[in-house]
Motif scaffolding. Structure first.
Motif, short mmCIF file in Angstrom:
data_model
loop_
_atom_site.label_atom_id
_atom_site.label_comp_id
_atom_site.label_asym_id
_atom_site.label_seq_id
_atom_site.Cartn_x
_atom_site.Cartn_y
_atom_site.Cartn_z
N LEU A 1 -6.96 4.55 9.70
CA LEU A 1 -5.59 4.05 9.53
C LEU A 1 -5.17 4.10 8.07
O LEU A 1 -4.08 4.58 7.74
CB LEU A 1 -5.49 2.62 10.05
CG LEU A 1 -4.11 1.96 9.92
CD1 LEU A 1 -3.09 2.69 10.79
CD2 LEU A 1 -4.19 0.48 10.31
N LEU A 2 -6.05 3.65 7.17
CA LEU A 2 -5.71 3.66 5.75
C LEU A 2 -5.61 5.09 5.23
O LEU A 2 -4.74 5.40 4.41
CB LEU A 2 -6.75 2.88 4.95
CG LEU A 2 -6.49 2.78 3.45
CD1 LEU A 2 -5.14 2.15 3.17
CD2 LEU A 2 -7.61 2.00 2.76
N ALA A 3 -6.49 5.97 5.72
CA ALA A 3 -6.43 7.37 5.29
C ALA A 3 -5.10 8.00 5.69
O ALA A 3 -4.49 8.75 4.92
CB ALA A 3 -7.59 8.16 5.90
N ALA A 4 -4.62 7.68 6.88
CA ALA A 4 -3.34 8.22 7.35
C ALA A 4 -2.18 7.67 6.52
O ALA A 4 -1.28 8.42 6.12
CB ALA A 4 -3.13 7.90 8.82
N VAL B 1 -2.65 -3.05 -0.08
CA VAL B 1 -3.74 -3.47 0.81
C VAL B 1 -4.43 -4.70 0.24
O VAL B 1 -4.77 -5.64 0.98
CB VAL B 1 -4.76 -2.33 0.99
CG1 VAL B 1 -5.98 -2.81 1.77
CG2 VAL B 1 -4.12 -1.15 1.70
N LEU B 2 -4.64 -4.72 -1.06
CA LEU B 2 -5.36 -5.83 -1.68
C LEU B 2 -4.55 -7.13 -1.67
O LEU B 2 -5.09 -8.21 -1.44
CB LEU B 2 -5.75 -5.47 -3.11
CG LEU B 2 -6.83 -4.38 -3.25
CD1 LEU B 2 -6.90 -3.89 -4.70
CD2 LEU B 2 -8.18 -4.92 -2.81
N VAL C 1 2.33 -0.33 3.11
CA VAL C 1 1.37 -1.27 3.69
C VAL C 1 1.99 -2.65 3.88
O VAL C 1 1.89 -3.24 4.95
CB VAL C 1 0.12 -1.38 2.78
CG1 VAL C 1 -0.86 -2.41 3.35
CG2 VAL C 1 -0.55 -0.03 2.63
N THR C 2 2.63 -3.16 2.84
CA THR C 2 3.08 -4.55 2.87
C THR C 2 4.19 -4.79 3.89
O THR C 2 4.34 -5.92 4.37
CB THR C 2 3.57 -4.99 1.48
OG1 THR C 2 4.67 -4.16 1.06
CG2 THR C 2 2.45 -4.88 0.46
N SER C 3 4.96 -3.76 4.21
CA SER C 3 6.02 -3.96 5.21
C SER C 3 5.43 -4.34 6.56
O SER C 3 6.02 -5.13 7.32
CB SER C 3 6.86 -2.68 5.34
OG SER C 3 6.06 -1.58 5.73
N SER D 1 2.57 8.94 13.54
CA SER D 1 2.92 7.54 13.69
C SER D 1 3.20 6.88 12.33
O SER D 1 4.17 6.14 12.16
CB SER D 1 1.79 6.79 14.41
OG SER D 1 2.04 5.40 14.45
N GLU D 2 2.32 7.18 11.36
CA GLU D 2 2.51 6.58 10.04
C GLU D 2 3.76 7.14 9.36
O GLU D 2 4.45 6.41 8.63
CB GLU D 2 1.28 6.84 9.17
CG GLU D 2 0.05 6.06 9.59
CD GLU D 2 0.30 4.57 9.65
OE1 GLU D 2 0.97 4.04 8.73
OE2 GLU D 2 -0.15 3.92 10.62
#
Length: 252
Positions: free
Chosen positions: A98-101, A167-168, A76-78, A6-7
């Motif tokens: 999710l973040l790991a993927a 992410v930040l 991430v930002t998209s 998915s990612e």
């Protein structure tokens, strides 16, 4: 595996991903060739004793690192820009997974992009150098293969930092600002600070230290290639942990 697929689908569907990947290769190669052009009219006898044809082939990484960092941030930002991050967290409630993927998929793309950038830039510059009658580096020469691997890993680590910065900040523009500061402004300005502070930044700022990874002949005042890559890897791990913590404790 479903999360990874998915990612990957999401990352490759973002046009900016491929623009950033191609721009990394193009910028890294073109700027390396431009940097090498300064010495094409020099005779071999006039080259400095510490001239490193391998490091010369990677001068363009100074800008390519910013582009590949944005490739990571866009992973991430998209989703924050389109609002689909909420859907992603509904489908995958575990934010850590999710973040790991996302990080794993970006790492794979960044490694491939970094490898192509390294190979193309190295080949182009060595052809230029040898064509001008100057000593060129070969893959079989001592330390050269290690420098090429170091350059590839260096770019991949910058991309992982980009993921964490995305992410930040949760913003493409914000990520760009942070990455410009970390990769360009701090390495250029901070070493000019007086005394031990300036010396520390000149040697141990993670981006500056990591650049030693793609050299064969270390410049004066720099750390060893392995140490430099280790410093950058630890910094990347720290930023990723900070991003993971922020993702887990903040609202969307």
């Amino acid at each position: 595996m479903n999360i990874l697929r998915s990612e990957w689908t999401k990352l490759r569907s973002v046009r900016g991903t491929w623009i950033a990947a191609l721009s990394t290769v193009a910028a890294g190669t073109a700027l390396s060739m431009l940097g090498a052009s300064d010495i094409l009219g020099t005779s071999p006898a006039d080259l400095p004793a510490d001239w490193d044809p391998t490091a010369t082939a990677f001068k363009g990484f100074l800008f390519a690192q910013l582009v590949i960092g944005m490739l990571g941030a866009l992973g991430v930002t998209s989703e924050y820009a389109t609002g689909t991050i909420g859907t992603s967290l509904t489908v995958v409630p575990s934010r850590s997974r999710l973040l790991a993927a996302k990080t794993a998929v970006v790492a794979a793309v960044a490694l491939a992009t970094g490898l192509v950038t390294t190979l193309v830039s190295f080949t182009a510059v060595q052809v230029m150098v040898s064509g001008a009658g100057l000593p060129a580096a070969g893959v079989g020469d001592p330390g050269v293969l290690g420098a090429m691997v170091g350059g590839t890993v260096y770019l991949a680590l910058i991309a992982l930092i980009g993921v964490a910065v995305g992410v930040l900040t949760r913003s493409t523009a914000g990520s760009l600002g942070v990455l410009v500061g970390a990769t360009l402004l701090v390495p250029a300005i901070a070493p000019g600070l007086p005394g031990a502070i300036g010396d520390w930044f000149a040697r141990y700022w993670p981006v500056t230290a990591g650049q030693a990874a793609y050299t064969v002949i270390p410049a004066d005042g720099t750390v060893a290639p392995g140490l430099g890559l280790g410093v950058l890897a630890m910094a990347a791990a720290g930023v990723v942990i900070a991003g993971h913590t922020a993702l887990c404790v903040r609202d969307i």
